[in-house]
Design a protein around this motif. Structure first.
Motif, PDB file in Angstrom:
ATOM      1  N   PRO A 165       0.939  -1.638  -0.201  1.00 28.64           N
ATOM      2  CA  PRO A 165       0.060  -0.076   0.020  1.00 28.64           C
ATOM      3  C   PRO A 165       0.786   1.189  -0.421  1.00 28.64           C
ATOM      4  O   PRO A 165       1.894   0.862   0.724  1.00 28.64           O
ATOM      5  CB  PRO A 165      -0.941  -0.011   1.272  1.00 28.64           C
ATOM      6  CG  PRO A 165      -0.853  -1.347   1.544  1.00 28.64           C
ATOM      7  CD  PRO A 165       0.515  -2.252   1.201  1.00 28.64           C
ATOM      8  N   GLY A 166       0.052   1.850  -0.713  1.00 30.92           N
ATOM      9  CA  GLY A 166       1.178   3.310  -0.492  1.00 30.92           C
ATOM     10  C   GLY A 166       2.589   3.751  -1.848  1.00 30.92           C
ATOM     11  O   GLY A 166       3.603   4.190  -2.081  1.00 30.92           O
ATOM     12  N   LEU A 167       2.123   2.221  -2.665  1.00 35.58           N
ATOM     13  CA  LEU A 167       3.300   1.890  -3.953  1.00 35.58           C
ATOM     14  C   LEU A 167       3.609   3.379  -4.537  1.00 35.58           C
ATOM     15  O   LEU A 167       3.254   4.271  -4.977  1.00 35.58           O
ATOM     16  CB  LEU A 167       2.845   1.244  -4.439  1.00 35.58           C
ATOM     17  CG  LEU A 167       3.804   0.440  -6.141  1.00 35.58           C
ATOM     18  CD1 LEU A 167       5.012  -0.361  -5.128  1.00 35.58           C
ATOM     19  CD2 LEU A 167       2.956   0.157  -6.961  1.00 35.58           C
ATOM     20  N   LEU A 168       5.063   3.266  -4.811  1.00 33.72           N
ATOM     21  CA  LEU A 168       5.397   4.652  -5.384  1.00 33.72           C
ATOM     22  C   LEU A 168       6.546   4.381  -6.777  1.00 33.72           C
ATOM     23  O   LEU A 168       6.732   3.103  -7.552  1.00 33.72           O
ATOM     24  CB  LEU A 168       6.289   5.223  -4.769  1.00 33.72           C
ATOM     25  CG  LEU A 168       5.960   5.951  -3.513  1.00 33.72           C
ATOM     26  CD1 LEU A 168       7.166   6.593  -2.520  1.00 33.72           C
ATOM     27  CD2 LEU A 168       5.116   7.092  -3.697  1.00 33.72           C
ATOM     28  N   LEU A 169       6.397   5.044  -7.509  1.00 30.57           N
ATOM     29  CA  LEU A 169       7.434   5.155  -8.784  1.00 30.57           C
ATOM     30  C   LEU A 169       7.344   5.411  -9.202  1.00 30.57           C
ATOM     31  O   LEU A 169       6.858   6.732  -9.507  1.00 30.57           O
ATOM     32  CB  LEU A 169       6.253   3.283  -9.870  1.00 30.57           C
ATOM     33  CG  LEU A 169       4.697   3.775  -9.586  1.00 30.57           C
ATOM     34  CD1 LEU A 169       5.058   4.612 -11.365  1.00 30.57           C
ATOM     35  CD2 LEU A 169       4.493   2.685 -10.387  1.00 30.57           C
ATOM     36  N   ASP A 170       8.427   5.038 -10.647  1.00 24.02           N
ATOM     37  CA  ASP A 170       9.004   6.363 -11.577  1.00 24.02           C
ATOM     38  C   ASP A 170       8.383   5.979 -12.609  1.00 24.02           C
ATOM     39  O   ASP A 170       8.308   5.086 -13.238  1.00 24.02           O
ATOM     40  CB  ASP A 170       9.927   7.077 -11.453  1.00 24.02           C
ATOM     41  CG  ASP A 170      10.738   7.665 -10.274  1.00 24.02           C
ATOM     42  OD1 ASP A 170       9.354   7.981  -9.986  1.00 24.02           O
ATOM     43  OD2 ASP A 170      11.998   7.856  -9.935  1.00 24.02           O
ATOM     44  N   VAL A 171       7.818   6.886 -13.800  1.00 16.19           N
ATOM     45  CA  VAL A 171       7.492   6.676 -14.985  1.00 16.19           C
ATOM     46  C   VAL A 171       8.636   7.889 -16.321  1.00 16.19           C
ATOM     47  O   VAL A 171       8.674   9.274 -16.028  1.00 16.19           O
ATOM     48  CB  VAL A 171       6.350   6.876 -15.765  1.00 16.19           C
ATOM     49  CG1 VAL A 171       5.635   8.229 -15.523  1.00 16.19           C
ATOM     50  CG2 VAL A 171       5.951   5.742 -16.510  1.00 16.19           C
TER      51      VAL A 171
END
Length: 77
Positions: A28-34
């Motif tokens: 939960p609260g996953l972070l990512l970059d694109v």
């Protein structure tokens, strides 16, 4: 999440959505970059509840690939 790629021949079949849902459930609260230029990927993540929280001019290795930082927002009930 570091990367999520689905081969072109398998896109549109729900594979990416299933993998992303599993990651969201586990973290939960996953972070990512694109990559900022990858509008298709950005639209995919936004459709799954991610919002832009920031931007960088370079990737993690310092290469000139602008990144958008995203966070998953869990809807309020």
């Amino acid at each position: 999440m570091e990367v999520l790629f689905v081969d072109d021949v398998h896109r549109g079949r729900g594979v990416g959505s299933a993998l992303l849902r599993d990651a969201i459930n586990r973290f939960p609260g996953l972070l990512l970059d694109v990559n900022e230029r990858n509008r298709q990927a950005l639209a995919f993540y936004e459709a799954h509840g991610f919002v832009i929280t920031g931007r960088s001019d370079t990737d993690a290795d310092g290469h000139p690939f602008p990144l958008l930082h995203l966070a998953h927002i869990t809807p309020s009930r």
